[in-house]
Design an enzyme around this catalytic site. Structure first.
Site, PDB file in Angstrom:
ATOM      1  N   GLY A  14       0.839  -1.199  -0.149  1.00 47.14           N
ATOM      2  CA  GLY A  14       0.025   0.004  -0.056  1.00 47.14           C
ATOM      3  C   GLY A  14       0.839   1.246  -0.029  1.00 47.14           C
ATOM      4  O   GLY A  14       1.696   1.277   0.888  1.00 47.14           O
ATOM      5  N   ARG A  75       1.251  -5.047  -5.216  1.00 47.65           N
ATOM      6  CA  ARG A  75       1.327  -6.431  -4.291  1.00 47.65           C
ATOM      7  C   ARG A  75       1.454  -7.385  -5.020  1.00 47.65           C
ATOM      8  O   ARG A  75       0.701  -7.838  -5.820  1.00 47.65           O
ATOM      9  CB  ARG A  75       0.072  -6.357  -3.434  1.00 47.65           C
ATOM     10  CG  ARG A  75      -0.184  -5.401  -2.572  1.00 47.65           C
ATOM     11  CD  ARG A  75      -1.425  -5.566  -1.668  1.00 47.65           C
ATOM     12  NE  ARG A  75      -1.977  -4.417  -1.003  1.00 47.65           N
ATOM     13  CZ  ARG A  75      -1.471  -3.807   0.097  1.00 47.65           C
ATOM     14  NH1 ARG A  75      -0.570  -4.225   0.686  1.00 47.65           N
ATOM     15  NH2 ARG A  75      -2.544  -2.756   0.517  1.00 47.65           N
ATOM     16  N   ASP A 106       5.083  -4.870   5.978  1.00 46.33           N
ATOM     17  CA  ASP A 106       5.867  -6.313   6.453  1.00 46.33           C
ATOM     18  C   ASP A 106       5.916  -7.185   5.002  1.00 46.33           C
ATOM     19  O   ASP A 106       6.872  -8.095   4.905  1.00 46.33           O
ATOM     20  CB  ASP A 106       5.087  -6.953   7.442  1.00 46.33           C
ATOM     21  CG  ASP A 106       3.372  -6.910   7.226  1.00 46.33           C
ATOM     22  OD1 ASP A 106       3.069  -6.605   6.136  1.00 46.33           O
ATOM     23  OD2 ASP A 106       2.765  -7.669   7.998  1.00 46.33           O
ATOM     24  N   THR A 128       3.860   2.809   5.592  1.00 47.11           N
ATOM     25  CA  THR A 128       2.601   2.368   5.779  1.00 47.11           C
ATOM     26  C   THR A 128       1.778   3.407   6.602  1.00 47.11           C
ATOM     27  O   THR A 128       2.391   3.508   7.694  1.00 47.11           O
ATOM     28  CB  THR A 128       2.387   0.908   6.197  1.00 47.11           C
ATOM     29  OG1 THR A 128       1.069   0.723   6.497  1.00 47.11           O
ATOM     30  CG2 THR A 128       3.052   0.479   7.456  1.00 47.11           C
ATOM     31  N   ASP A 130      -0.739   2.702   8.322  1.00 44.49           N
ATOM     32  CA  ASP A 130      -1.141   2.084   9.583  1.00 44.49           C
ATOM     33  C   ASP A 130      -0.194   1.906  10.907  1.00 44.49           C
ATOM     34  O   ASP A 130      -0.829   1.605  11.822  1.00 44.49           O
ATOM     35  CB  ASP A 130      -1.397   0.407   9.262  1.00 44.49           C
ATOM     36  CG  ASP A 130      -2.751   0.262   8.031  1.00 44.49           C
ATOM     37  OD1 ASP A 130      -3.051   1.147   7.917  1.00 44.49           O
ATOM     38  OD2 ASP A 130      -2.849  -0.776   7.703  1.00 44.49           O
ATOM     39  N   ASP A 132       1.624  -0.013  11.753  1.00 45.26           N
ATOM     40  CA  ASP A 132       1.740  -1.320  12.155  1.00 45.26           C
ATOM     41  C   ASP A 132       3.129  -2.334  12.061  1.00 45.26           C
ATOM     42  O   ASP A 132       3.052  -3.518  12.108  1.00 45.26           O
ATOM     43  CB  ASP A 132       0.684  -2.074  11.378  1.00 45.26           C
ATOM     44  CG  ASP A 132       0.869  -2.329  10.287  1.00 45.26           C
ATOM     45  OD1 ASP A 132       1.619  -1.808   9.488  1.00 45.26           O
ATOM     46  OD2 ASP A 132      -0.022  -3.301   9.591  1.00 45.26           O
ATOM     47  N   ARG A 157     -17.867  17.264  11.632  1.00 48.15           N
ATOM     48  CA  ARG A 157     -18.181  17.677  12.946  1.00 48.15           C
ATOM     49  C   ARG A 157     -19.291  19.153  12.848  1.00 48.15           C
ATOM     50  O   ARG A 157     -20.143  19.421  13.389  1.00 48.15           O
ATOM     51  CB  ARG A 157     -16.965  18.313  14.237  1.00 48.15           C
ATOM     52  CG  ARG A 157     -17.573  18.470  15.190  1.00 48.15           C
ATOM     53  CD  ARG A 157     -16.244  19.226  15.921  1.00 48.15           C
ATOM     54  NE  ARG A 157     -15.806  18.164  16.820  1.00 48.15           N
ATOM     55  CZ  ARG A 157     -16.218  17.657  17.802  1.00 48.15           C
ATOM     56  NH1 ARG A 157     -16.999  18.180  18.394  1.00 48.15           N
ATOM     57  NH2 ARG A 157     -15.439  16.706  18.622  1.00 48.15           N
ATOM     58  N   ARG A 174      -5.434  -1.892   8.895  1.00 47.88           N
ATOM     59  CA  ARG A 174      -5.930  -3.080   8.746  1.00 47.88           C
ATOM     60  C   ARG A 174      -6.242  -3.952  10.089  1.00 47.88           C
ATOM     61  O   ARG A 174      -7.145  -4.589  10.411  1.00 47.88           O
ATOM     62  CB  ARG A 174      -5.041  -3.813   7.894  1.00 47.88           C
ATOM     63  CG  ARG A 174      -5.684  -5.073   7.154  1.00 47.88           C
ATOM     64  CD  ARG A 174      -4.640  -6.078   6.558  1.00 47.88           C
ATOM     65  NE  ARG A 174      -3.268  -5.171   5.989  1.00 47.88           N
ATOM     66  CZ  ARG A 174      -3.218  -5.230   4.594  1.00 47.88           C
ATOM     67  NH1 ARG A 174      -3.846  -5.716   3.615  1.00 47.88           N
ATOM     68  NH2 ARG A 174      -2.113  -4.308   4.252  1.00 47.88           N
TER      69      ARG A 174
HETATM   70  O1  F6P Z   1      -1.662   0.313   3.571  1.00 47.34           O
HETATM   71  C1  F6P Z   1      -2.274  -0.331   4.453  1.00 47.34           C
HETATM   72  C2  F6P Z   1      -3.739  -0.076   4.017  1.00 47.34           C
HETATM   73  O2  F6P Z   1      -4.170   0.915   3.651  1.00 47.34           O
HETATM   74  C3  F6P Z   1      -4.798  -0.944   5.178  1.00 47.34           C
HETATM   75  O3  F6P Z   1      -5.177   0.378   6.137  1.00 47.34           O
HETATM   76  C4  F6P Z   1      -5.952  -1.317   4.321  1.00 47.34           C
HETATM   77  O4  F6P Z   1      -6.590  -2.415   4.767  1.00 47.34           O
HETATM   78  C5  F6P Z   1      -5.096  -1.803   3.343  1.00 47.34           C
HETATM   79  O5  F6P Z   1      -3.899  -1.084   3.166  1.00 47.34           O
HETATM   80  C6  F6P Z   1      -5.831  -1.612   2.028  1.00 47.34           C
HETATM   81  O6  F6P Z   1      -5.174  -1.825   0.723  1.00 47.34           O
HETATM   82  P1  F6P Z   1      -5.448  -1.924  -0.754  1.00 47.34           P
HETATM   83  O7  F6P Z   1      -4.500  -0.777  -1.437  1.00 47.34           O
HETATM   84  O8  F6P Z   1      -5.079  -3.416  -1.169  1.00 47.34           O
HETATM   85  O9  F6P Z   1      -6.969  -1.483  -0.929  1.00 47.34           O
END
Ligand code: F6P
Length: 354
Positions: A14, A75, A106, A128, A130, A132, A157, A174
Site C-alpha cells: 500500500g 502487491r 511487512d 505504511t 497503519d 503497524d 463535525r 488493517r
Molecule cells: O496500507 C495499509 C492499508 O491502507 C490498510 O489500512 C488497508 O487495509 C489496506 O492497506 C488496503 O489496501 P489496498 O490498497 O489493497 O486496498
C-alpha cells in the site's frame, strides 16, 4: 567487503505519503557516494519484468512534497513463487544491481529478506499509513494520514453540529488501531472503537443519549477498519435507535492514503532514506530501518517480522527457534511497551470523550 556500484530502489505494498521523499533521499545519498541508482517501477513486479530505469539527481526533483509514489506500487504474488524470485534475481544480475532499498510494509520486508537470501542484499524502510510495524515507533505516512483524518472529521463535525447529528467514521488500519486512537483524541470524538480493546456498544449509546439530554448537538465516533467492515454501519443503526440521535456513517478508506506528506513524514522519510543507503554501502543487509524514541537505527528483518507475528499472536511453530533468550525477552519488552502506549492513548480518550 562487497563494492557497490549500482543499487536499486522500489516501493511496494500500500502506498504511503512520504515514499517519494524516501526515494529522493536514497537516490541522492547513493549518487553523492558515486553509486548509480536504478528506480524499479511497481515494486517487485517491476523487478520481475525488468521495468527499471536509471535515476539521476534531477529525476527526484520536485517530489519531496508529493503524495503517492512516483515509482508506483504493487502487491506482487508472483514474487512469492520460486520462478518469480529467479526472474527477479536474474534481472539484478543482468543490470548489475548490487543491492536494493525496499520501501513498504511487512510484505515488502518478507520479499526483501527472501531476495537477500538469494544473494541480493536488501535494506527495508517502513512506509505504511497503519503504523503497524512493531519494531519502529513510526512508519512513513502515518502522520500525514492522521492529519488528513482530522481535517475530514473536523468538516463532519461542523455539519453534525448544524443538524444535531452523530457521525460514525471508519478510518483505515488493517489490524491496528493507531490511526483511530490518535485521531479520536485529536478530533474530540465521543467514542473510539479499535481491535486492541474490548468495546461496549450499549455504553456508547447510553453516553450519547445522556449527553444529548443535557444539550450536546454533535457526536463523532471513530471506528478502526480492523474491527470489521460490518461493524461501523451496524453501530450507526444502533446509535440512532438506542440513543435517539440521527446518525450517519462515513468510511474514509483510501482518501487518507493520498495527499502531500506532512513535515514530519518528509523528515522521517529523508532520515530513513539516508540511513538505509549508508547501511547498505557499509555492507549491512537484511535489516529494517527503525525509529525508536527519536533515534534512527536498524533491526534484523527476521527479528522485525517475528516480532510482528508475536504482537499479532500469529507465531508459527519454530518461528522463535533462531533467536536467543535475550532476543525473545527483548521482543516481549517491545510488545509490552507498544501495548502500554496504546493503552495510554485509549485511557486519555476515555477520560475526555464527552
Ligand atoms: O496500507 C495499509 C492499508 O491502507 C490498510 O489500512 C488497508 O487495509 C489496506 O492497506 C488496503 O489496501 P489496498 O490498497 O489493497 O486496498
Amino acid at each position: 567487503m562487497k563494492e557497490f556500484k549500482k543499487i536499486g530502489v522500489l516501493t511496494s505494498g500500500g502506498d504511503a505519503p512520504g515514499m517519494n521523499a524516501a526515494v529522493r533521499a536514497v537516490t541522492r545519498t547513493a549518487l553523492a557516494r558515486g553509486v548509480e541508482v536504478m528506480g524499479i517501477s511497481r515494486g517487485y513486479s517491476g523487478l520481475i519484468d525488468g521495468d527499471i530505469r536509471p535515476l539521476g539527481l534531477r529525476d527526484v526533483s520536485n517530489i519531496v512534497n508529493k503524495g503517492g509514489t512516483f515509482l508506483y506500487s504493487d502487491r506482487c504474488l508472483e514474487f512469492k513463487t520460486p520462478e518469480g524470485m529467479a526472474k527477479a534475481v536474474a534481472t539484478c544480475r543482468e543490470l548489475g544491481i548490487d543491492g536494493i532499498v525496499a520501501i513498504g510494509g511487512d510484505g515488502t520486508f518478507r520479499g526483501a529478506t527472501d531476495l537477500t537470501a538469494h544473494g541480493v542484499p536488501c535494506i527495508g524502510i517502513p512506509a505504511t499509513i497503519d503504523n503497524d510495524i512493531t519494531s519502529t515507533d513510526t512508519t512513513i505516512g502515518f502522520d500525514t494520514a492522521m492529519n488528513t483524518v482530522i481535517e475530514l472529521v473536523d468538516k463532519l463535525r461542523d455539519t453534525c453540529e448544524s443538524h444535531a447529528r452523530c457521525n460514525v467514521v471508519e478510518v483505515m488500519g488493517r489490524g491496528a488501531g493507531d490511526i483511530a486512537l490518535h485521531t479520536a483524541i485529536a478530533s474530540g470524538a465521543s467514542a473510539v472503537v479499535v481491535p486492541e480493546f474490548p468495546h461496549d456498544d450499549d455504553s456508547i449509546c447510553k453516553r450519547i443519549k445522556k449527553a444529548r439530554e443535557i444539550g450536546k448537538r454533535n457526536f463523532i465516533v471513530i471506528v478502526s477498519e480492523g474491527v470489521g467492515s460490518d461493524y461501523g454501519p451496524a453501530l450507526t443503526k444502533k446509535i440512532e435507535t438506542e440513543a435517539g440521535v440521527e446518525t450517519k456513517f462515513a468510511r474514509l478508506a483510501h482518501i487518507v492514503r493520498g495527499g502531500n506528506p506532512t513535515l514530519a513524514d518528509r523528515v522521517i522519510a529523508s532520515k530513513m532514506g539516508v540511513y538505509a543507503v549508508e547501511a547498505l554501502l557499509r555492507g549491512e543487509s537484511n535489516l529494517v530501518v527503525c525509529e525508536k524514541r527519536g533515534e534512527i537505527g536498524t533491526v534484523d528483518i527476521n527479528y522485525a517480522l517475528k516480532l510482528d507475528r508475536m504482537y499479532k499472536g500469529t507465531l508459527k511453530d519454530g518461528d522463535l527457534d533462531p533467536f536467543t533468550e535475550d532476543q525473545i525477552q527483548s521482543m516481549k519488552d517491545e510488545i509490552e511497551e507498544r501495548k502500554q502506549g496504546l493503552l495510554a492513548l485509549y485511557t486519555v480518550e476515555n477520560k475526555i470523550n464527552l
